[in-house]
Design a protein around this motif. Structure first.
Motif, PDB file in Angstrom:
ATOM      1  N   PHE A 112       0.820  -1.203   0.000  1.00  0.00           N
ATOM      2  CA  PHE A 112       0.000   0.000   0.000  1.00  0.00           C
ATOM      3  C   PHE A 112       0.858   1.259   0.000  1.00  0.00           C
ATOM      4  N   ALA A 113       1.956   1.253   0.782  1.00  0.00           N
ATOM      5  CA  ALA A 113       2.844   2.418   0.806  1.00  0.00           C
ATOM      6  C   ALA A 113       3.446   2.667  -0.576  1.00  0.00           C
ATOM      7  N   ALA A 114       3.844   1.595  -1.265  1.00  0.00           N
ATOM      8  CA  ALA A 114       4.397   1.756  -2.615  1.00  0.00           C
ATOM      9  C   ALA A 114       3.341   2.288  -3.585  1.00  0.00           C
ATOM     10  N   LEU A 115       2.109   1.795  -3.463  1.00  0.00           N
ATOM     11  CA  LEU A 115       1.024   2.263  -4.329  1.00  0.00           C
ATOM     12  C   LEU A 115       0.782   3.754  -4.131  1.00  0.00           C
ATOM     13  N   ALA A 116       0.666   4.190  -2.879  1.00  0.00           N
ATOM     14  CA  ALA A 116       0.371   5.595  -2.606  1.00  0.00           C
ATOM     15  C   ALA A 116       1.513   6.498  -3.052  1.00  0.00           C
ATOM     16  N   GLU A 117       2.760   6.095  -2.768  1.00  0.00           N
ATOM     17  CA  GLU A 117       3.902   6.936  -3.120  1.00  0.00           C
ATOM     18  C   GLU A 117       4.080   7.032  -4.630  1.00  0.00           C
ATOM     19  N   ASN A 118       3.945   5.920  -5.324  1.00  0.00           N
ATOM     20  CA  ASN A 118       4.093   5.950  -6.776  1.00  0.00           C
ATOM     21  C   ASN A 118       2.959   6.723  -7.443  1.00  0.00           C
ATOM     22  N   ALA A 119       1.748   6.597  -6.913  1.00  0.00           N
ATOM     23  CA  ALA A 119       0.634   7.357  -7.479  1.00  0.00           C
ATOM     24  C   ALA A 119       0.851   8.850  -7.301  1.00  0.00           C
ATOM     25  N   ARG A 120       1.345   9.248  -6.129  1.00  0.00           N
ATOM     26  CA  ARG A 120       1.620  10.669  -5.893  1.00  0.00           C
ATOM     27  C   ARG A 120       2.703  11.175  -6.852  1.00  0.00           C
ATOM     28  N   ALA A 121       3.781  10.396  -7.004  1.00  0.00           N
ATOM     29  CA  ALA A 121       4.859  10.818  -7.892  1.00  0.00           C
ATOM     30  C   ALA A 121       4.395  10.871  -9.350  1.00  0.00           C
ATOM     31  N   PHE A 122       3.577   9.893  -9.755  1.00  0.00           N
ATOM     32  CA  PHE A 122       3.126   9.863 -11.153  1.00  0.00           C
ATOM     33  C   PHE A 122       2.212  11.044 -11.453  1.00  0.00           C
ATOM     34  N   MET A 123       1.274  11.350 -10.563  1.00  0.00           N
ATOM     35  CA  MET A 123       0.366  12.454 -10.838  1.00  0.00           C
ATOM     36  C   MET A 123       1.127  13.775 -10.851  1.00  0.00           C
ATOM     37  N   GLY A 124       2.189  13.887 -10.018  1.00  0.00           N
ATOM     38  CA  GLY A 124       3.009  15.095 -10.076  1.00  0.00           C
ATOM     39  C   GLY A 124       3.739  15.226 -11.401  1.00  0.00           C
ATOM     40  N   SER A 125       4.332  14.125 -11.874  1.00  0.00           N
ATOM     41  CA  SER A 125       5.018  14.155 -13.168  1.00  0.00           C
ATOM     42  C   SER A 125       4.023  14.346 -14.311  1.00  0.00           C
ATOM     43  N   LEU A 126       2.805  13.809 -14.152  1.00  0.00           N
ATOM     44  CA  LEU A 126       1.791  13.999 -15.193  1.00  0.00           C
ATOM     45  C   LEU A 126       1.404  15.461 -15.307  1.00  0.00           C
ATOM     46  N   GLN A 127       1.270  16.146 -14.173  1.00  0.00           N
ATOM     47  CA  GLN A 127       0.931  17.561 -14.226  1.00  0.00           C
ATOM     48  C   GLN A 127       2.057  18.364 -14.860  1.00  0.00           C
ATOM     49  N   ARG A 128       3.321  17.982 -14.575  1.00  0.00           N
ATOM     50  CA  ARG A 128       4.436  18.661 -15.237  1.00  0.00           C
ATOM     51  C   ARG A 128       4.422  18.393 -16.735  1.00  0.00           C
TER      52      ARG A 128
END
Length: 582
Positions: free
Chosen positions: A178-194
């Motif tokens: 779950f920690a990996a899912l949440a952290e990767n989702a946060r990082a991906f959405m940040g890179s997606l916005q960039r």
């Protein structure tokens, strides 16, 4: 590379193993002028540690540095080592292994190794670099793993005496996943916005992988909707006193068994608090509300953010395409102006174009009339004539004294512009009538083939191309139908594939539009709204387009779904327009 500056510390004695937490001196080498040299030196020590090498001499450090980034003078490396010792990154010890005579004790011979503060600083910088370059991912596989682990917990919760080792390992695997899912989702959405903002992204690369990115988002949204519901159901089954709480106590007790004697009294309670906090985080990620709060779950927020990213990506693609096909920046304007200059028939037209483009008109207070031009023709003045030797220019004394010159006499009459306004009003009325007639011509009584639209006049054809472009902008790979409204919201178009429909031709006075035949339905929403206002219960079929326009997510009423033969690109196929001369 320049030598180390004299004002940097050059302590030769050993420093404490731990830097002061108030100063964080181990990070001081990052902000000095020779930071690149210090990073190269520390990189050599980190690489040596991975090879289980503890001590390094200055000549060893110099030899291990890359040839392209190695300073010319080895003494620079020695000074950098002494500075790093002063900051606490390295420890210097006397090199007694090479002492063979009494005189050697009086020479400066040192060996260096990483301190505890230096190792901690390098690990922190490594984590910082990894997090800075992480793009993240939407891990749909992690959702499957979470479902599996929750089902195992349900089985363990049903047992009278759950196995402590299995319980602890299951909870630990669930927490890690779950920690990996949440952290990767946060990082991906940040890179997606960039990516959407085009920050640090090459435009060509973005256009190349946009389709794969949109498909990736759609697949994750589908998995999140399906598996998120299962996870929420499993979490609800594990709630209650006989659910997950005993399992959390078992895991906390197993962790506390390894606690040191001075922490044994509080270890189990601290571990239980940590497990409760992790479980609360997992629960709030997939379940909304709770305890009277109107809180939205993180999974739902992530789903909404991913859904919103898709139209934003399509808008970026449309903007880039428009920028490519019809640039409106200054460089493009100058190129168009240069082409106009090249196409001008003579110099007189070029001078006229120059004056119009750049506004280089003669001064308003210098009047040049026919007499002036005749006098200049009679007595030409060379361009190189100095101002003092040229014929003086006579200016009105009033202009010299007051700075303005007004002719005496009656004021000019106010110009009557009623005729011009009447012409503009008639033109606007004709344009409105043309648009209304074009709408009336395009509105269909239901789904029809593109080939059945018949011949269109220029106004109707222009409006049809706008509607068709809006519909194709929402078309994504794998779709068989789409529906959208015009920019002003007055019309709706519904487009559906027609397998085996052949080739459609739409004739206009200017040429023929050819492409694969589709089913199309065009609705006048203004007329539908007007009918609803006068008689809400009449004409239920006319109300359907209005509801569809109010809710774009609702499926468009189209003919029975047919398997799509996956067109190469609907927009490209329908954009083939051939000019035919009569």
């Amino acid at each position: 590379m320049s030598a180390v500056r004299q004002n940097e510390p050059t302590m030769l004695t050993s420093s404490p193993d731990a830097a002061s937490p108030d100063t964080y001196a181990a990070f001081a080498h990052l902000t000095v002028p020779n930071a690149a040299l210090y990073r190269e030196v520390m990189g050599v020590f980190v690489a040596a540690k991975e090879r289980f090498t503890v001590h390094l001499r200055p000549e060893d450090v110099y030899a291990e540095m890359p040839a392209g980034r190695r300073p010319a003078d080895p003494e620079d490396v020695a000074k950098a080592l002494d500075s790093l010792v002063g900051w606490g990154n390295l420890r210097a010890d006397p090199d007694t292994a090479r002492v063979t005579a009494v005189e050697d004790f009086y020479r400066k011979r040192l060996i260096y190794q990483l301190t505890q503060a230096g190792e901690a600083a390098e690990e922190a910088l490594g984590v910082f670099g990894e997090a800075l370059g992480r793009r993240g991912a939407l891990q749909a596989v992690a959702l499957h793993d979470i479902v599996t682990q929750l089902r195992v917990l349900l089985v363990l919760a049903a047992e009278d005496t759950p196995d402590p080792a299995r319980t602890h390992l299951t909870l630990d695997a669930l927490s890690s996943r779950f920690a990996a899912l949440a952290e990767n989702a946060r990082a991906f959405m940040g890179s997606l916005q960039r990516t959407i903002d085009l920050h640090g992204v090459e435009i060509e690369d973005f256009l190349a992988y946009k389709d794969r990115l949109i498909t990736y988002l759609e697949q994750f949204i589908q998995d999140l909707i399906t598996l998120g519901g299962r996870i929420a159901q499993l979490l609800g089954e594990l709630e209650g006193p006989a659910g997950v709480e005993p399992l959390l106590r078992i895991a906390a007790a197993r962790e506390a068994a390894d606690a040191t004697p001075d922490e044994a009294s509080t270890a189990e309670k601290a571990a239980l608090d940590r497990w409760r906090e992790r479980w609360a985080g997992l629960r709030s990620w997939f379940l909304s509300g709770g305890r009277g709060e109107g809180r939205t779950s993180q999974a739902r927020l992530l789903r909404a953010q991913a859904r919103g990213a898709i139209p934003q990506l399509l808008a970026v693609v449309r903007m880039l395409n428009e920028r490519r096909t019809g640039r409106s920046d200054r460089s493009a304007d100058f190129r168009v102006l240069a082409r106009w200059f090249a196409e001008a028939p003579d110099d007189e037209e070029r001078h006229r174009l120059w004056r119009v483009a750049f506004g280089l008109y003669p001064a308003r207070h210098l009047t040049v009339d026919g007499d002036t031009l005749a006098a200049r023709d009679a007595a030409p003045v060379a361009p190189a004539t100095p101002w003092a030797a040229a014929e003086p220019l006579r200016i009105s004394p009033q202009l010299r004294r007051t700075g303005s010159y007004e002719r005496r006499g009656k004021a000019r009459k106010v110009e009557d512009r009623s005729a011009a306004r009447r012409v503009l009003a008639e033109r606007a009325e004709r344009q409105s009538a043309q648009i209304a007639e074009a709408k009336r011509r395009l509105v269909t009584a239901g789904p029809v083939r593109l080939s059945d639209l018949g011949e269109l006049d220029p106004a109707a054809f222009s409006l049809f191309l706008q509607l068709l472009g809006d519909a194709l902008a929402t078309w994504r790979p794998g779709m068989t139908r789409t529906a959208t409204t015009s920019n002003d919201g007055s019309m709706e178009i519904r487009l559906a594939l027609l397998p085996g429909g052949g080739q459609a031709e739409i004739r206009t006075p200017d040429g023929v539009l050819r492409g694969p035949d589709h089913l199309v339905e065009i609705v006048d929403l203004d007329a539908a709204y007007a009918r609803q206002a006068t008689d809400p219960v009449r004409d239920d079929a006319a109300a359907a387009p209005v509801a569809a326009a109010a809710d774009p997510a609702a499926p468009a009423p189209a003919p029975a779904p047919v398997p799509a033969p996956a067109p190469a690109r609907a927009a490209d196929a329908l954009a083939v327009r051939t000019k035919e001369t009569s």
